[in-house]
Design a protein around this motif. Structure first.
Motif, PDB file in Angstrom:
ATOM      1  N   GLN A 270       0.833   9.209  -5.497  1.00 12.01           N
ATOM      2  CA  GLN A 270       2.058   8.424  -5.531  1.00 12.01           C
ATOM      3  C   GLN A 270       3.270   9.353  -5.652  1.00 12.01           C
ATOM      4  O   GLN A 270       3.207  10.371  -6.352  1.00 12.01           O
ATOM      5  CB  GLN A 270       2.019   7.436  -6.697  1.00 12.01           C
ATOM      6  CG  GLN A 270       0.940   6.378  -6.556  1.00 12.01           C
ATOM      7  CD  GLN A 270       0.994   5.357  -7.680  1.00 12.01           C
ATOM      8  OE1 GLN A 270       1.706   5.539  -8.667  1.00 12.01           O
ATOM      9  NE2 GLN A 270       0.219   4.275  -7.543  1.00 12.01           N
ATOM     10  N   LEU A 271       4.360   8.953  -4.998  1.00 10.90           N
ATOM     11  CA  LEU A 271       5.541   9.811  -4.900  1.00 10.90           C
ATOM     12  C   LEU A 271       6.712   9.166  -5.620  1.00 10.90           C
ATOM     13  O   LEU A 271       6.919   7.951  -5.542  1.00 10.90           O
ATOM     14  CB  LEU A 271       5.923  10.051  -3.420  1.00 10.90           C
ATOM     15  CG  LEU A 271       4.835  10.608  -2.504  1.00 10.90           C
ATOM     16  CD1 LEU A 271       5.350  10.677  -1.078  1.00 10.90           C
ATOM     17  CD2 LEU A 271       4.390  11.985  -2.978  1.00 10.90           C
TER      18      LEU A 271
ATOM     19  N   SER B 228       4.282  -1.290  -4.233  1.00 11.51           N
ATOM     20  CA  SER B 228       3.671   0.027  -4.403  1.00 11.51           C
ATOM     21  C   SER B 228       4.702   1.123  -4.180  1.00 11.51           C
ATOM     22  O   SER B 228       5.596   0.983  -3.334  1.00 11.51           O
ATOM     23  CB  SER B 228       2.520   0.194  -3.415  1.00 11.51           C
ATOM     24  OG  SER B 228       2.039   1.529  -3.409  1.00 11.51           O
ATOM     25  N   PRO B 229       4.612   2.236  -4.909  1.00 10.00           N
ATOM     26  CA  PRO B 229       5.465   3.387  -4.583  1.00 10.00           C
ATOM     27  C   PRO B 229       4.968   4.061  -3.307  1.00 10.00           C
ATOM     28  O   PRO B 229       3.849   3.802  -2.848  1.00 10.00           O
ATOM     29  CB  PRO B 229       5.302   4.297  -5.801  1.00 10.00           C
ATOM     30  CG  PRO B 229       3.955   3.962  -6.325  1.00 10.00           C
ATOM     31  CD  PRO B 229       3.745   2.495  -6.077  1.00 10.00           C
ATOM     32  N   PRO B 230       5.760   4.924  -2.675  1.00 15.24           N
ATOM     33  CA  PRO B 230       5.271   5.646  -1.497  1.00 15.24           C
ATOM     34  C   PRO B 230       4.061   6.503  -1.828  1.00 15.24           C
ATOM     35  O   PRO B 230       3.930   7.027  -2.938  1.00 15.24           O
ATOM     36  CB  PRO B 230       6.473   6.506  -1.081  1.00 15.24           C
ATOM     37  CG  PRO B 230       7.645   5.880  -1.730  1.00 15.24           C
ATOM     38  CD  PRO B 230       7.155   5.266  -2.999  1.00 15.24           C
TER      39      PRO B 230
ATOM     40  N   ASP C   1       0.821  -1.226   0.000  1.00 13.88           N
ATOM     41  CA  ASP C   1       0.000   0.000   0.000  1.00 13.88           C
ATOM     42  C   ASP C   1       0.849   1.269   0.000  1.00 13.88           C
ATOM     43  O   ASP C   1       0.355   2.347  -0.324  1.00 13.88           O
ATOM     44  CB  ASP C   1      -0.966   0.006   1.190  1.00 13.88           C
ATOM     45  CG  ASP C   1      -0.257  -0.052   2.545  1.00 13.88           C
ATOM     46  OD1 ASP C   1       0.932   0.288   2.629  1.00 13.88           O
ATOM     47  OD2 ASP C   1      -0.904  -0.453   3.529  1.00 13.88           O
ATOM     48  N   GLY C   2       2.138   1.182   0.373  1.00 17.81           N
ATOM     49  CA  GLY C   2       3.036   2.338   0.321  1.00 17.81           C
ATOM     50  C   GLY C   2       2.707   3.439   1.298  1.00 17.81           C
ATOM     51  O   GLY C   2       3.144   4.582   1.115  1.00 17.81           O
ATOM     52  N   ARG C   3       1.955   3.136   2.328  1.00 15.40           N
ATOM     53  CA  ARG C   3       1.510   4.190   3.249  1.00 15.40           C
ATOM     54  C   ARG C   3       2.408   4.260   4.481  1.00 15.40           C
ATOM     55  O   ARG C   3       2.903   3.249   4.974  1.00 15.40           O
ATOM     56  CB  ARG C   3       0.055   3.954   3.672  1.00 15.40           C
ATOM     57  CG  ARG C   3      -0.935   4.058   2.515  1.00 15.40           C
ATOM     58  CD  ARG C   3      -2.378   4.052   2.988  1.00 15.40           C
ATOM     59  NE  ARG C   3      -3.288   4.220   1.863  1.00 15.40           N
ATOM     60  CZ  ARG C   3      -3.609   5.412   1.350  1.00 15.40           C
ATOM     61  NH1 ARG C   3      -3.112   6.521   1.878  1.00 15.40           N
ATOM     62  NH2 ARG C   3      -4.445   5.494   0.319  1.00 15.40           N
TER      63      ARG C   3
ATOM     64  N   ALA D 165      12.407   2.818   4.435  1.00 10.95           N
ATOM     65  CA  ALA D 165      11.351   2.028   3.802  1.00 10.95           C
ATOM     66  C   ALA D 165      10.828   2.733   2.555  1.00 10.95           C
ATOM     67  O   ALA D 165      10.591   2.098   1.515  1.00 10.95           O
ATOM     68  CB  ALA D 165      10.229   1.769   4.794  1.00 10.95           C
ATOM     69  N   GLY D 166      10.627   4.061   2.631  1.00  9.19           N
ATOM     70  CA  GLY D 166      10.201   4.801   1.452  1.00  9.19           C
ATOM     71  C   GLY D 166      11.242   4.770   0.352  1.00  9.19           C
ATOM     72  O   GLY D 166      10.914   4.629  -0.842  1.00  9.19           O
TER      73      GLY D 166
END
Length: 816
Positions: A90-91, A80-82, A55-57, A64-65
Motif C-alpha cells: 500500500q502506498l 482502498s489506498p493505491p 482494490d487500488g490497482r 485516480a491515485g
C-alpha cells in the motif's frame, strides 16, 4: 460524465464509502481534480473500472491515485489506498511509470553504472549522459557550475560582478542538476549569451540571460525569435530552435475539423480530428449553466458560487481618470490611475508635444501621450529604432509592423510586387500600427497576402472570388481597392450575380433552372442595371432582387409539391398558396408571376399594389421640432446633425445621404450649395456652417487602407466605402428620428409647396414619384402650367417692375 463529472465521481464513491458524507466526498474530489478536463478524465477512468476504488490497482490515471490517497486521509475505510504494481504494498505517496503506480523501491529502473558496471538506481548522469550510482558519484571532483558560468561571463562582460552572476545562476537553475546542465551548455557554446540563445539546449540558459540583462549587463543579449524576429520570451524548441509562443502556435496550426480555420489545435475529438480552442470551448458538451442568467453558455470565469458566462462576468467599474465616466476600467501601469476601455483605444493630439498618439493620461480636453507623462527612465528603447516603448524586450509597434510587412509582401528576391507597393507604403505609414499589426497577424488575411505577394494567386478580383465569401475576404478586397492594387467595381452587383448563379445551379430540374435563369438574369438583373444607370448598387437594391428570386423559388417549390407548374396552375391554386399560413414571400412573388404572364408562361394574375399615399401619420410639427433641435443642439455630432437635417428638410433617405460625395458640395464665398439632383440647392444658415464643419472633420472608421482622401461625405468602416444605409439609419434612430416616417412627412410637405418637375430636379427623385407625392398631398399644381402660360401671355401688359409669382430660381442654384 461530460456534463457533470464531479457528480459522477461523487456518486461512485458515496455508493461504496459510508463513513464519509456526500459533502465531504465532493470537497475531496473537487480538491484533487480542480479542472474540468481532469474531472472528466477521473470520471472516465472510474466508470471504465469502478473496482479501482476497492482494490487500488493500476493502470489508472494519476488523478485516480491522488483521489484514493486523499479519501484515505479524510477518513475513508472501504476505499482502498493505491497499491504498488510491483510488490503490491500500500502506498501513501506514489510515482508512476506509464499508467502504473510504484513504490520508491520498485519504481526506479536500475541501469548499469558507468563507473562500477553494477546495475543500480541512477543517482546522477555525467556530461555524456552516462548513469552513475551513488557510490561512484564524485561530486567533490566536479567543478562548481556557478564558478564555471562566472568565468565564461567574465570573458564576455567583465563589468558584471561575480556575486551578481552567482545569484543569477541560482535563480535560473535552482537544482544542482540544472546548474550542471547550464554550465555544460555554456561551455559548449558561449555565443548563447551574445544573441544566439534561440539554440539553447536547456531553458535555464534563457532564464540566465534574462536575469543578467535585468541586472544591467551590457554585452549579454536577449535572443530574438528565429521566425518572427521579435525580442520576446522564447518558450518551446521547434527543429532545434526555440521560438516565441505565437510562432510555436503557427508551427502547430492545423485546419479545425469543425470550423475549418487554420489554427493551433487545442484538442482532438474521438476520431482524432483536430479542434481549435474556439470550437473546444463552444462545444455543447463544454457549456455550463451560468449561475446568473441560468443559460448554458461558455464559461468565462469560475467563482466560489459557480461558473459565469461572458455576459454575466462582473466587471470592475471605476471613474476613468481621463473621461471622468463611471465605466469598466483598469489601472494604468503608466499613470497608476483607472482608465476605461474606450480611453485605452482613443488617439488624439497630445497637448504637450502635439503628436497624434494614443491617449495615456490627461483629460478629454487636454490629452497626454505616454512619453509626456513618464520620465525617460520609465521607458525602454526599442531594439529596432530606439524609440520609447513600454515593453522591456520587444520592438515597438512600428518596427514590428515593418518587419511583418516584409515577411508577407516580399518575395524570395526581397522585392515587392509593384501593385502591392502602395499597400505596403499605406500600411507602413498608418498612424495606428498596433491595429494594422493585429490585422496582419490574423491567419486568413496573412496567408492570402503572402500568396498574392509570392505570385501563388493572381492579384485579380476573379482570384478572390474563388475563395469562400467571408468578412475577412471582403475587408481585404476593400483595402486592396483603396490602395490601388485592384480596380474598383460594384461589389453588391458582383455578389448578387454570384448568388444568382449559385442559386440557379443548385436546382435539380433543368427546366426550372432555365426558367429561373431567364427571370433572374434577363429580367431582374437587366432592369436593375437600367435603373442604376451606371451607379453602384445599394444593399437595399440588391436585397430586393434576392427576395424576388427567393419568392419565385418558393412558389415553384409549392407548385411542384402540389403536382403543378406555371402552365397548369389556375388562379384558385395561386389563391390557395397566398392564403396558406406556412407560405412565405407572398408579396415578392407577384413580380415573378407578372413577368411570367407577360412572357405567356402562365395564365395566373397577380395584380400589383398601387401606392396611393403614405400610410403613416404625417406629423409636420414633429418634423420642424426635430429640425430646430438639430440646427442648434451642439451636443449632437456634426455628421448626425447634417444627416438628420437632410432627411427632415430635403426628404433624403439614408441610402441617398450615405452616398453623397464631395463633388456634390460646392463652396463659394457667398453660399454653400449641395447637389441632390440635377440642380444644386443653396443651403440656409446654419446648415451651411454644419456642412463646412463636416467637411473639415469627417473621418471614417477604416483604420486600414484609409489614405485620408475619401471621396465620400460620410466615410464608412470599409476603406474607400461610404457608411452603410443601415448604419446611418441606426444613428438617426439614436438621435430620435424615424427615417421612414420622417422622409414621408418631408416629401409630403415639399410636394404641397413645389411643382413635381421642380421637386424631381432638386431632390433627385424620379418624376413619377414626384407626381405621385404631389397627388397624395393634394398640392394645387395641376393647373400650374396653364396658369403660367396665361401669365406669360399677359406679361407684356405688366409694368416694368412687375414679376410673375414663381419659385426663386437662378442658374447657380435654388433656395428651398
Amino acid at each position: 460524465m461530460l456534463a457533470d463529472p464531479l457528480g459522477v465521481v461523487t456518486d461512485l464513491v458515496a455508493g461504496l464509502e459510508f463513513s464519509l458524507d456526500r459533502a465531504s466526498i465532493e470537497d475531496v474530489v473537487a480538491g484533487v481534480a480542480g479542472g474540468r478536463a481532469k474531472r472528466r478524465r477521473l470520471a472516465r477512468a472510474l466508470l471504465a473500472r469502478p473496482a479501482i476504488l476497492t482494490d487500488g490497482r493500476s493502470p489508472a490515471p494519476r488523478v485516480a491515485g491522488n483521489l484514493l490517497i486523499a479519501l484515505r486521509n479524510a477518513g475513508a475505510v472501504i476505499i482502498s489506498p493505491p497499491v504498488c504494481a510491483g510488490c503490491g504494498g500500500q502506498l501513501r505517496t506514489l510515482q508512476r511509470r506509464g499508467q502504473d503506480w510504484y513504490c520508491g523501491t520498485c519504481g526506479p529502473r536500475p541501469e548499469p553504472c558507468a563507473g562500477c558496471g553494477i546495475s543500480k538506481p541512477v543517482c546522477v548522469r555525467d556530461r555524456a549522459g552516462r548513469p552513475h550510482c551513488s557510490a561512484c558519484r564524485r561530486a567533490d571532483c566536479d567543478p562548481d557550475p556557478a564558478s564555471v558560468v562566472t568565468g565564461i561571463i567574465a570573458v564576455i562582460d567583465p563589468g558584471v560582478a561575480a556575486g551578481t552572476v552567482a545569484a543569477a545562476v541560482h535563480a535560473a537553475a535552482p537544482g544542482a542538476g540544472q546548474r550542471r546542465r547550464l554550465a555544460w551548455a555554456l561551455q559548449d557554446d558561449p555565443e548563447l549569451l551574445t544573441g544566439a540563445g534561440a539554440r539553447a539546449p536547456v531553458p535555464s540558459v534563457l532564464r540566465l540571460i534574462g536575469a543578467l540583462a535585468d541586472a544591467g549587463a551590457q554585452r549579454i543579449v536577449r535572443p530574438a525569435c528565429p521566425h518572427c524576429g521579435r525580442v520576446i520570451a522564447l518558450v518551446k524548441p521547434r527543429d532545434g530552435m526555440r521560438l516565441c509562443r505565437n510562432c510555436v502556435a503557427r508551427s502547430r496550426a492545423e485546419q479545425c475539423s469543425r470550423c475549418g480555420v487554420h489554427r493551433e489545435t487545442a484538442t482532438r475529438d474521438e476520431h482524432g480530428r483536430p479542434l481549435c480552442p474556439y470550437c473546444l470551448i463552444s462545444d455543447p458538451a463544454n457549456l455550463e449553466t451560468c449561475i446568473s442568467c441560468a443559460r448554458r453558455r461558455v464559461v468565462s470565469v469560475r467563482t466560489p458560487e459557480g461558473p459565469l458566462c461572458p455576459g454575466c462576468r462582473p466587471a470592475r467599474t471605476m471613474t476613468c481618470s481621463i473621461c471622468a465616466r463611471l465605466a469598466p476600467a483598469e489601472i494604468s501601469k503608466i499613470t497608476g490611475k483607472p482608465w476605461c476601455r474606450a480611453c485605452q483605444k482613443r488617439r488624439a493630439r497630445c497637448a504637450v508635444c502635439g503628436n497624434v498618439r494614443q491617449v495615456r493620461g490627461g483629460t478629454t480636453a487636454s490629452p497626454l501621450c505616454g512619453t509626456c507623462i513618464r520620465p525617460e527612465s520609465f521607458w525602454r528603447a526599442c531594439p529596432g529604432c530606439g524609440q520609447h516603448t513600454q515593453h522591456r524586450s520587444r520592438r515597438c509597434a512600428r518596427c514590428s509592423l515593418l518587419q511583418r510587412l516584409d515577411e508577407l509582401l516580399r518575395d524570395d528576391t526581397g522585392a515587392i510586387h509593384p501593385r502591392l507597393q502602395a499597400l505596403h507604403d499605406n500600411l507602413a505609414g498608418n498612424d495606428r500600427p498596433d491595429t494594422v499589426l493585429g490585422w496582419l497577424n490574423k491567419n486568413t488575411a496573412a496567408a492570402l497576402l503572402r500568396e498574392l505577394a509570392a505570385g501563388e494567386r493572381p492579384l485579380t478580383h476573379a482570384a478572390l472570388d474563388e475563395l469562400p465569401d467571408s468578412k475577412t475576404i471582403r475587408h481585404l478586397r476593400s483595402v486592396l481597392v483603396a490602395t490601388g492594387a485592384l480596380t474598383s467595381r460594384d461589389e453588391h452587383m458582383s455578389r448578387l450575380e454570384r448568388w444568382i448563379t449559385a442559386t440557379v445551379a443548385g436546382r435539380d430540374d433543368p427546366g426550372e433552372r432555365q426558367l429561373l435563369h431567364r427571370y433572374a438574369t434577363w429580367h431582374a438583373l437587366r432592369r436593375l442595371r437600367r435603373r442604376a444607370d451606371g451607379q453602384h448598387l445599394t444593399l437595399g437594391q440588391a436585397g430586393t432582387v434576392r427576395r424576388h428570386v427567393t419568392a419565385a423559388i418558393t412558389l415553384l417549390d409549392w407548385l411542384t409539391a402540389s403536382g403543378l407548374d406555371l402552365a397548369t396552375a389556375r388562379q384558385g391554386d395561386l389563391d390557395t398558396w397566398l392564403t396558406s399560413e406556412h407560405a412565405t414571400h407572398h408579396g415578392e412573388a407577384g413580380n415573378f408571376v407578372r413577368w411570367a404572364r407577360r412572357q405567356k408562361l402562365t395564365s395566373l394574375d397577380f395584380a400589383a399594389t398601387r401606392w396611393d399615399g403614405p400610410s403613416g401619420v404625417i406629423d409636420a410639427e414633429a418634423r420642424w421640432h426635430h429640425a430646430r433641435r438639430l440646427l442648434h443642439d451642439d451636443t449632437v455630432k456634426p455628421e448626425d446633425r447634417v444627416a438628420g437635417l437632410l432627411l427632415l428638410l430635403y426628404a433624403q433617405g439614408p441610402a441617398a445621404i450615405s452616398r453623397l460625395t464631395l463633388d456634390q458640395v460646392h463652396v463659394s464665398e457667398q453660399h454653400v450649395r449641395l447637389r441632390l439632383g440635377r440642380e444644386p440647392i443653396v443651403l440656409p444658415e446654419p446648415l451651411d456652417a454644419l456642412v463646412l464643419q463636416l467637411l473639415a472633420s469627417r473621418r471614417g472608421h477604416a483604420a486600414l487602407g484609409d489614405q485620408g482622401c475619401s471621396r465620400w461625405l460620410f466615410p464608412g468602416g470599409q476603406p474607400g466605402q461610404p457608411i452603410s444605409a443601415d448604419r446611418l439609419a441606426g444613428r438617426m434612430r439614436q438621435i430620435g428620428l424615424r427615417p421612414g416616417p420622417a422622409r414621408s412627412t418631408a416629401l409630403f410637405g415639399l410636394a404641397t409647396e413645389l411643382p413635381a418637375a421642380l421637386l424631381a430636379r432638386l431632390l433627385g427623385i424620379h418624376i413619377s414619384v414626384a407626381v405621385a407625392w404631389q397627388r397624395a398631398s393634394a398640392g394645387d399644381w395641376t393647373a400650374y402650367a396653364a396658369g403660367y402660360n396665361r401669365r406669360q401671355a399677359g406679361s407684356k401688359d405688366l409694368d416694368d417692375g412687375a414679376k410673375p409669382d414663381l419659385p426663386e430660381e437662378h442658374s447657380e442654384g435654388c433656395n428651398i
